[in-house]
Design a protein around this motif. Structure first.
Motif, PDB file in Angstrom:
ATOM      1  N   UNK A 131     -37.564 -94.184 -42.471  1.00  0.00           N
ATOM      2  CA  UNK A 131     -36.878 -93.790 -43.702  1.00  0.00           C
ATOM      3  C   UNK A 131     -35.437 -93.418 -43.352  1.00  0.00           C
ATOM      4  N   UNK A 132     -34.467 -94.261 -43.699  1.00  0.00           N
ATOM      5  CA  UNK A 132     -33.078 -94.009 -43.311  1.00  0.00           C
ATOM      6  C   UNK A 132     -32.300 -93.152 -44.297  1.00  0.00           C
ATOM      7  N   UNK A 133     -32.966 -92.544 -45.283  1.00  0.00           N
ATOM      8  CA  UNK A 133     -32.255 -91.857 -46.368  1.00  0.00           C
ATOM      9  C   UNK A 133     -31.306 -90.779 -45.856  1.00  0.00           C
ATOM     10  N   UNK A 134     -31.730 -89.974 -44.891  1.00  0.00           N
ATOM     11  CA  UNK A 134     -30.878 -88.889 -44.401  1.00  0.00           C
ATOM     12  C   UNK A 134     -29.678 -89.440 -43.633  1.00  0.00           C
ATOM     13  N   UNK A 135     -29.883 -90.473 -42.832  1.00  0.00           N
ATOM     14  CA  UNK A 135     -28.747 -91.084 -42.139  1.00  0.00           C
ATOM     15  C   UNK A 135     -27.725 -91.591 -43.147  1.00  0.00           C
ATOM     16  N   UNK A 136     -28.194 -92.193 -44.221  1.00  0.00           N
ATOM     17  CA  UNK A 136     -27.284 -92.739 -45.227  1.00  0.00           C
ATOM     18  C   UNK A 136     -26.506 -91.626 -45.918  1.00  0.00           C
ATOM     19  N   UNK A 137     -27.172 -90.530 -46.244  1.00  0.00           N
ATOM     20  CA  UNK A 137     -26.476 -89.400 -46.897  1.00  0.00           C
ATOM     21  C   UNK A 137     -25.424 -88.796 -45.984  1.00  0.00           C
ATOM     22  N   UNK A 138     -25.761 -88.631 -44.699  1.00  0.00           N
ATOM     23  CA  UNK A 138     -24.793 -88.091 -43.741  1.00  0.00           C
ATOM     24  C   UNK A 138     -23.631 -89.062 -43.548  1.00  0.00           C
ATOM     25  N   UNK A 139     -23.950 -90.350 -43.440  1.00  0.00           N
ATOM     26  CA  UNK A 139     -22.898 -91.371 -43.295  1.00  0.00           C
ATOM     27  C   UNK A 139     -21.915 -91.308 -44.459  1.00  0.00           C
ATOM     28  N   UNK A 140     -22.446 -91.239 -45.676  1.00  0.00           N
ATOM     29  CA  UNK A 140     -21.577 -91.230 -46.855  1.00  0.00           C
ATOM     30  C   UNK A 140     -20.708 -89.979 -46.894  1.00  0.00           C
ATOM     31  N   UNK A 141     -21.257 -88.836 -46.494  1.00  0.00           N
ATOM     32  CA  UNK A 141     -20.479 -87.589 -46.471  1.00  0.00           C
ATOM     33  C   UNK A 141     -19.351 -87.670 -45.445  1.00  0.00           C
ATOM     34  N   UNK A 142     -19.635 -88.214 -44.266  1.00  0.00           N
ATOM     35  CA  UNK A 142     -18.606 -88.340 -43.226  1.00  0.00           C
ATOM     36  C   UNK A 142     -17.493 -89.279 -43.697  1.00  0.00           C
ATOM     37  N   UNK A 143     -17.873 -90.407 -44.271  1.00  0.00           N
ATOM     38  CA  UNK A 143     -16.862 -91.350 -44.746  1.00  0.00           C
ATOM     39  C   UNK A 143     -16.004 -90.729 -45.850  1.00  0.00           C
ATOM     40  N   UNK A 144     -16.646 -89.945 -46.719  1.00  0.00           N
ATOM     41  CA  UNK A 144     -15.921 -89.321 -47.828  1.00  0.00           C
ATOM     42  C   UNK A 144     -14.878 -88.324 -47.334  1.00  0.00           C
ATOM     43  N   UNK A 145     -15.237 -87.546 -46.305  1.00  0.00           N
ATOM     44  CA  UNK A 145     -14.354 -86.472 -45.853  1.00  0.00           C
ATOM     45  C   UNK A 145     -13.437 -86.858 -44.699  1.00  0.00           C
ATOM     46  N   UNK A 146     -13.791 -87.881 -43.918  1.00  0.00           N
ATOM     47  CA  UNK A 146     -12.978 -88.215 -42.743  1.00  0.00           C
ATOM     48  C   UNK A 146     -12.345 -89.599 -42.805  1.00  0.00           C
ATOM     49  N   UNK A 147     -12.963 -90.520 -43.561  1.00  0.00           N
ATOM     50  CA  UNK A 147     -12.492 -91.916 -43.656  1.00  0.00           C
ATOM     51  C   UNK A 147     -12.519 -92.619 -42.304  1.00  0.00           C
ATOM     52  N   UNK A 148     -13.421 -92.181 -41.414  1.00  0.00           N
ATOM     53  CA  UNK A 148     -13.560 -92.799 -40.089  1.00  0.00           C
ATOM     54  C   UNK A 148     -14.808 -93.682 -40.052  1.00  0.00           C
ATOM     55  N   UNK A 149     -14.863 -94.634 -39.090  1.00  0.00           N
ATOM     56  CA  UNK A 149     -16.055 -95.480 -38.971  1.00  0.00           C
ATOM     57  C   UNK A 149     -17.285 -94.657 -38.611  1.00  0.00           C
ATOM     58  N   UNK A 150     -18.432 -95.033 -39.194  1.00  0.00           N
ATOM     59  CA  UNK A 150     -19.698 -94.344 -38.939  1.00  0.00           C
ATOM     60  C   UNK A 150     -20.764 -95.389 -38.618  1.00  0.00           C
ATOM     61  N   UNK A 151     -21.520 -95.154 -37.552  1.00  0.00           N
ATOM     62  CA  UNK A 151     -22.641 -96.015 -37.178  1.00  0.00           C
ATOM     63  C   UNK A 151     -23.939 -95.246 -37.356  1.00  0.00           C
ATOM     64  N   UNK A 152     -24.913 -95.835 -38.054  1.00  0.00           N
ATOM     65  CA  UNK A 152     -26.241 -95.231 -38.211  1.00  0.00           C
ATOM     66  C   UNK A 152     -27.238 -95.940 -37.314  1.00  0.00           C
ATOM     67  N   UNK A 153     -28.178 -95.178 -36.781  1.00  0.00           N
ATOM     68  CA  UNK A 153     -29.112 -95.755 -35.802  1.00  0.00           C
ATOM     69  C   UNK A 153     -30.026 -96.796 -36.428  1.00  0.00           C
ATOM     70  N   UNK A 154     -30.404 -96.631 -37.710  1.00  0.00           N
ATOM     71  CA  UNK A 154     -31.323 -97.595 -38.324  1.00  0.00           C
ATOM     72  C   UNK A 154     -30.660 -98.958 -38.519  1.00  0.00           C
ATOM     73  N   UNK A 155     -29.334 -99.017 -38.466  1.00  0.00           N
ATOM     74  CA  UNK A 155     -28.615-100.281 -38.611  1.00  0.00           C
ATOM     75  C   UNK A 155     -28.669-101.114 -37.334  1.00  0.00           C
ATOM     76  N   UNK A 156     -29.023-100.483 -36.222  1.00  0.00           N
ATOM     77  CA  UNK A 156     -28.976-101.147 -34.918  1.00  0.00           C
ATOM     78  C   UNK A 156     -30.341-101.528 -34.377  1.00  0.00           C
ATOM     79  N   UNK A 157     -31.363-100.757 -34.697  1.00  0.00           N
ATOM     80  CA  UNK A 157     -32.677-101.015 -34.108  1.00  0.00           C
ATOM     81  C   UNK A 157     -33.772-100.545 -35.053  1.00  0.00           C
TER      82      UNK A 157
END
Length: 667
Positions: free
Chosen positions: A155-181
């Motif tokens: 269930x990647x829901x928490x990774x996605x929520x954290x990713x979106x928050x980081x992008x919103x506040x920092x505008x930096x690239x974010x990698x989530x683990x469920x996207x890789x394996x």
């Protein structure tokens, strides 16, 4: 009718290669240009312009461009990459000690957040307060973020929520683990995600450089990148998952080796400027690493060819230990700029300094060594510490002698950190310089190479004698050392393939006895059961002797110097997807993977839904990765033991595979 025209590009640590290729004709033209790390478009442009000029082909007739690269591999081997922050969701501090994660993290920041999921995808509430508190400070201290959640593959829901928050506040690239394996094993998945985040800027610069140049040349063809398993992936997907390009260059070289030689069974060894890559061909196919690619001391979750990458190449740093009665030599793993290359670009700076150092009555501690900026954008130096910034400020785009740069002993460690960040090059003697002295290479400054080796040769060993009688004598020792370390690397790879990984050729007295051909009552010998394919520009110089030491024949194909670029254009797109079915309670099943989680009543219905989900996901993925004319296959793994006489499904895994040729521009 002529087949479509493809352009293959391989960007290595030292050279960028380009080939024009047709399936019914083979190599139409090939060329090399120095890789320009500060502006990769210059090296790409030099090689591509040369092949276009040789062939007389109009750029608009190129139907596909495919890129292989060793940049990600080299960055991991040399410890380079951007600074990344790791966000761990549902993991504790103790988890950092598993899977090599703590060593990989080093001094980079880590944030632990409550949250995550269980094996069935049920959540523990996510709390992002700690992240929100630290984000303003981290946004200016790192170049990217990595996010790994507990059971995020279910269930990647928490990774996605954290990713979106980081992008919103920092505008930096974010990698989530469920996207890789899609594999379980949280700490190693977190390690893979962290490494991916560090590589984002490196691969983005490469792809952007290629795209800008191709556009300027009016080449309007799809751009593909070679993955570590030899398959092709679209440039847009490679930007998001640069970790998948580790071992891209070696994988392309294996595909190229098979195409160039037609051999089904061989050991393939590819020597470049920075690394030597060794793999085994069985039945015409390279074996894939079951546990994930192993590069730079890290075991990742990236599917890649089963090979070993060694920090050994033409530009490897030469280490001379003169403390014993006889000097000892070793090479690598760090790549440095050869003095011959440094003087080729900066003759008026390098040659006078080397001449002055050679004339001096007392040698300096860092004679024959220089440093200069790599030319990377200034924004990458904004996060430097005070000591690092002070040393970096004294450097420019011309080599500075280390004797002048390093005022205090402590600054050596500071300089090494700047090198690891990719901001600074060290210049010194390398095997490439040795070949210039011996007349086996001539493309750069032989004068600088000779001066550098003469300076090193006058060093005294423990008995008070010079370590070598002449520059030529030292050059032979360096070439001999590269030959020996290469033989050890190849032998180690083959022994591991045979399951004899407890034997280390670098330390084994028996192997030393064999490779040195020492006389004795007991006769030892070693031999490979298949030929050794040597690839790389310097393959003809080294591999005949290496093969002889290993008791086999060497095969060096005509286009061995551009095998990677050839391999880049003869591959296919391959995509995989995994959908999992679990049964948390009798009669109720949960379908996870590839999107939204579904709860289903009935095993048959759950399995059919999982199969359909897997088909849709893998086709969408293959199309995103650039595939055309897709061929689909499915296979299943069911854990369904009998419990008290009744069969019970514990877990089912549906694997979908899609393959296809890359889309090409229609001409």
């Amino acid at each position: 009718m002529a087949s479509p025209l493809f352009l293959g590009i391989d960007t290595g640590g030292t050279y960028t290669d380009a080939v024009l290729f047709r399936e019914n004709e083979g190599v139409v033209a090939k060329a090399k240009s120095l890789t320009t790390r500060h502006d990769l478009a210059l090296g790409i442009g030099g090689a591509v312009k040369s092949v276009l000029a040789q062939s007389g082909v109009e750029p608009g007739k190129i139907a596909l461009v495919s890129l292989s690269t060793t940049l990600a591999t080299n960055a991991l081997v040399e410890g380079q990459g951007g600074r990344a922050a790791l966000v761990m969701i549902g993991f504790g501090p103790d988890d950092l000690t598993r899977g090599g994660l703590s060593e990989a993290l080093g001094a980079d920041p880590v944030i632990h957040l409550p949250g995550g999921h269980d094996v069935h995808g049920n959540e523990t509430p996510l709390n992002m307060e700690a992240l929100e508190q630290r984000l303003p400070q981290l946004a200016s201290a790192v170049s990217s973020f990595a996010v790994a959640g507990y059971f995020a593959v279910r269930n990647p829901a928490h990774e996605i929520r954290v990713r979106d928050k980081i992008r919103e506040l920092s505008h930096l690239p974010v990698t989530c683990s469920h996207e890789l394996s899609s594999r379980l094993g949280g700490p190693r998945r977190a390690l893979t995600t962290l490494l991916n985040a560090r590589l984002v800027s490196i691969i983005d610069r490469l792809i952007s450089s290629a795209e800008v140049f191709l556009s300027d040349c009016c080449i309007a063809a799809p751009l593909m990148v070679v993955r570590g398993d030899g398959a092709l992936i679209s440039a847009s997907e490679a930007r998001l998952r640069p970790i998948e390009t580790i071992l891209s260059g070696p994988a392309a070289s294996l595909v190229g080796a098979r195409y160039l030689t037609g051999l089904d069974s061989a050991v393939v060894s590819d020597i470049g400027g920075t690394t030597t890559d060794v793999a085994v061909l069985n039945d015409g196919r390279p074996k894939l690493a079951e546990e994930g690619a192993h590069v730079g001391g890290y075991r990742t979750m990236v599917e890649a060819v089963a090979l070993r990458t060694y920090g050994l190449g033409g530009d490897s740093e030469v280490h001379i230990d003169d403390r014993g009665l006889e000097a000892r030599y070793s090479l690598g793993p760090r790549r440095i700029l050869p003095l011959s290359l440094s003087a080729f670009a900066h003759e008026e700076t390098v040659i006078p300094v080397l001449e002055r150092q050679l004339r001096a009555s007392h040698p300096g501690r860092h004679d024959g060594r220089f440093a200069l900026r790599t030319g990377l954008p200034a924004t990458l130096s904004e996060t430097l510490q005070d000591q690092e910034r002070a040393v970096y400020a004294r450097l420019g785009d011309k080599p500075v002698p280390l004797n002048d740069l390093l005022i205090m002993n402590s600054q050596k460690a500071v300089l090494d950190r700047l090198v690891s960040y990719g901001l600074v090059h060290i210049c010194g003697i390398t095997p490439s310089d040795a070949l210039h002295v011996l007349g086996r290479q001539s493309q750069w400054s032989a004068d600088a190479a000779r001066l550098g080796l003469e300076i090193a040769a006058r060093r005294k060993d423990g008995s008070g004698r010079p370590i070598a009688a002449s520059a030529e004598a030292l050059a032979e020792k360096i070439v001999s050392r590269l030959t020996r370390q290469s033989a050890e690397a190849i032998l180690k790879t083959c022994l591991m393939e045979d399951g004899a990984d407890t034997i280390d050729p670098a330390t084994s007295p028996v192997v030393d006895h064999v490779l040195r051909r020492l006389p004795g009552i007991v006769r030892f010998s070693v031999g490979l059961d298949r030929p050794l394919i040597g690839l790389g520009a310097s393959a003809p110089v080294y591999y005949p002797a290496i093969a002889a030491a290993l008791g086999t024949e060497s095969v060096i194909p005509e286009d061995a110097d551009v095998a990677n670029a050839i391999g880049a254009v003869v591959g296919q797109v391959r995509a995989t997807a995994v959908v999992t079915v679990t049964s948390p309670e009798e009669g109720r099943f949960v379908v996870m993977g590839g999107g939204e989680i579904f709860a289903v009543i009935g095993e048959d219905r759950a399995l059919e839904m999982a199969r359909e989900r897997a088909r849709l996901v893998v086709i969408e993925k293959a199309r995103a990765e650039g595939a055309d004319e897709i061929v689909l296959s499915l296979h299943e793994e069911l854990d369904a033991p009998e419990i008290e006489g009744a069969r019970k499904l514990v877990e089912a895994r549906i694997f979908a595979n899609a393959t296809g040729r890359p889309r090409i521009a229609m001409r």
